[in-house]
Design a protein around this motif. Structure first.
Motif, short mmCIF file in Angstrom:
data_model
loop_
_atom_site.label_atom_id
_atom_site.label_comp_id
_atom_site.label_asym_id
_atom_site.label_seq_id
_atom_site.Cartn_x
_atom_site.Cartn_y
_atom_site.Cartn_z
N GLU A 1 0.61 -0.96 0.15
CA GLU A 1 -0.09 -0.67 0.61
C GLU A 1 1.38 1.59 0.26
O GLU A 1 2.43 1.13 0.65
CB GLU A 1 -1.18 -0.20 1.37
CG GLU A 1 -2.28 -0.94 1.26
CD GLU A 1 -2.83 -0.92 2.44
OE1 GLU A 1 -2.19 -0.30 3.68
OE2 GLU A 1 -4.10 -1.14 2.25
N ARG B 1 -6.63 1.11 -6.59
CA ARG B 1 -6.32 -0.14 -6.63
C ARG B 1 -5.95 -0.03 -8.20
O ARG B 1 -6.28 0.06 -8.86
CB ARG B 1 -7.25 -1.34 -6.49
CG ARG B 1 -7.73 -1.44 -5.10
CD ARG B 1 -8.78 -2.83 -5.37
NE ARG B 1 -10.33 -2.32 -5.88
CZ ARG B 1 -10.66 -3.28 -6.34
NH1 ARG B 1 -10.38 -4.42 -6.58
NH2 ARG B 1 -12.39 -2.57 -6.54
N GLU C 1 -4.06 -4.17 -9.45
CA GLU C 1 -3.95 -5.00 -9.37
C GLU C 1 -3.33 -6.50 -10.51
O GLU C 1 -3.91 -6.66 -11.54
CB GLU C 1 -5.33 -5.85 -9.35
CG GLU C 1 -5.77 -5.49 -8.12
CD GLU C 1 -7.31 -5.87 -7.46
OE1 GLU C 1 -8.27 -6.12 -8.83
OE2 GLU C 1 -8.07 -5.84 -6.41
#
Length: 217
Positions: A43, A166, A168
């Protein structure tokens, strides 16, 4: 955070936060990510000047990788470099999503009403004031309606709480994807996700978005 800042996009109509990143150096961006010990996710805090917010960005790597790819680096930059036109497109997408919800979902509120007095004198002797809960439909033109927007599309972002972003990489797609998660008033339980494909706002979707479906579209 490591690295030097890029110039923030030239915006109209939205606040701009202080730059946190970015450049195209994988080393500098990876240094800004706090990785889970022994894991392939991490993060970081990321400014998105087009929306005037700083969000927590979650990064997920491929199972066979221990570092972010060049495509992942670019996906992070895609979020940071969203423009005023992109902001307008996001507003349009959210507005259309709200209109769809208004047509498809019946929104209600709970009200307390007093039970009516019995009609017979004997039952009235035993009656005590009581209330019951009922569900009442909320009219579309009621300011309490989740999809009510006094200024139309200009009011959309007032109805939205930003949750995070996000990137991914484990989807292994041809297109480059990043997402911004939010909780709009018309879907405050499950939230909605703004999909950024190849640097452009593409669609509003469920949180559990299927990137493979969007990759073929």
């Amino acid at each position: 955070m490591g690295g030097h800042n890029l110039n923030a996009p030239n915006l109209e109509g939205g606040p701009v936060t202080t730059n946190v990143l970015l450049n195209d150096s994988s080393y500098q961006i990876e240094a800004a990510i706090v990785w889970e010990p022994g894991g392939n996710s991490g993060e970081m805090d990321l400014d998105i000047p087009a929306l005037g917010v700083r969000l927590q960005l979650a990064v997920g790597l491929r199972e066979d990788s221990d570092s972010i790819t060049d495509s992942g680096i670019q996906s992070i930059n895609d979020l940071y470099l969203l423009t005023a036109d992109d902001r307008s497109r996001i507003v349009d997408l959210l507005y259309d999503d709200a209109l769809h919800a208004r047509q498809q979902v019946g929104f209600h509120r709970t009200i307390k009403v007093e039970r009516p007095k019995p009609t017979t004198w004997f039952k009235r002797l035993l009656w005590r004031p009581e209330t019951e809960t009922r569900f009442e439909p909320i009219p579309h033109d009621d300011p309490a309606h989740p999809c009510f927007m006094k200024e139309g599309r200009a009011s959309v972002l007032e109805k939205v709480t930003w949750l995070g972003a996000r990137v991914e990489e484990f989807w292994d797609t041809q297109h480059r994807f990043a997402v911004i998660d939010c909780r709009p008033a018309w879907e405050d339980e499950h939230g909605r996700t703004i999909v950024i494909r190849d640097g452009l706002p593409y669609v509003v979707a469920d949180y559990q978005v299927d990137f493979w479906t969007l990759d073929d579209a």
